[in-house]
Design an enzyme around this catalytic site. Sequence first.
Site, PDB file in Angstrom:
ATOM      1  N   ALA A   7       0.802  -1.286  -0.014  1.00 33.90           N
ATOM      2  CA  ALA A   7       0.000   0.030  -0.057  1.00 33.90           C
ATOM      3  C   ALA A   7       0.917   1.373  -0.034  1.00 33.90           C
ATOM      4  CB  ALA A   7      -0.907  -0.073   1.261  1.00 33.90           C
ATOM      5  N   GLY A  10       6.317   0.906   5.478  1.00 37.16           N
ATOM      6  CA  GLY A  10       7.492   0.212   4.959  1.00 37.16           C
ATOM      7  C   GLY A  10       7.505   0.327   3.489  1.00 37.16           C
ATOM      8  N   CYS A  11       6.417   0.591   2.931  1.00 37.21           N
ATOM      9  CA  CYS A  11       6.216   1.166   1.475  1.00 37.21           C
ATOM     10  C   CYS A  11       6.907   2.145   1.054  1.00 37.21           C
ATOM     11  CB  CYS A  11       4.716   0.810   1.043  1.00 37.21           C
ATOM     12  SG  CYS A  11       4.155  -0.768   1.286  1.00 37.21           S
ATOM     13  N   THR A  12       6.780   3.322   1.907  1.00 38.67           N
ATOM     14  CA  THR A  12       7.472   4.693   1.721  1.00 38.67           C
ATOM     15  C   THR A  12       8.963   4.427   1.798  1.00 38.67           C
ATOM     16  OG1 THR A  12       5.460   5.665   2.569  1.00 38.67           O
ATOM     17  CG2 THR A  12       7.639   6.882   2.409  1.00 38.67           C
ATOM     18  N   ALA A  67      10.120   2.613  -1.466  1.00 36.58           N
ATOM     19  CA  ALA A  67       9.969   3.498  -2.593  1.00 36.58           C
ATOM     20  C   ALA A  67      10.962   4.412  -2.624  1.00 36.58           C
ATOM     21  CB  ALA A  67       8.543   4.029  -2.901  1.00 36.58           C
TER      22      ALA A  67
END
Length: 155
Positions: A41, A46-48, A51
Site C-alpha cells: 500500500a 514500510g512501502c514509503t 519506494a
Amino acid sequence: MSERLNPGDTAPAFTLPDADGKPVSLADHHGRKVIVYFYPAALTPGCTKQACDFTDNLALLTGAGYDVIGVSPDKPDKLAKFRDQENLKVTLVADPDKKVLEAYGAYGEKKLYGKTVTGVIRSTVVVDENGAVERALYNVKATGHVAKIIKDLGL
C-alpha cells in the site's frame, strides 16, 4: 494462492495505469532489464521506505540498464499523491483488481503479526532484456531490500 515465478520463466505481460492514468506495459521496456517490485500500500511506512530507497538508487540502477516499476493494488490517484508527497521518481502502477499481482505470485496468504491473512506479498522480480525472469524474490523486507538487490546484481 498464486504460483511463484522462477528464473527462466517468461515474465507475465502487463499493461497497467501509472499515477497519471497513462498505460505502462512491460513490453515498453523490451531490450532493458526491469525490476518489478510489488508492495502492499502506498503512503504506509514500510512501502514509503522501499519506494524512497528505489528512488535514491534510481540513477545507479538505470545507469546499469535497469528500469524500476512499483506495483500495488492502489488506484492511480493514491499513487499520484504518494509520488508527489514523497518526491518519488520510480514508475508506480495501479493493479486494483490484483491480476498482475496474482500472475507474479505476489498475492496470496501471508503471515501478518502472527495471523494468516490474504494480501500482497512484498516481492521483487528482475526481468531480463528478453522478458524472462532473472530472479524472483518473495517475502522481502522493506528496509535494506534495495541495497541487497544492488549487491546481488553486482552493481
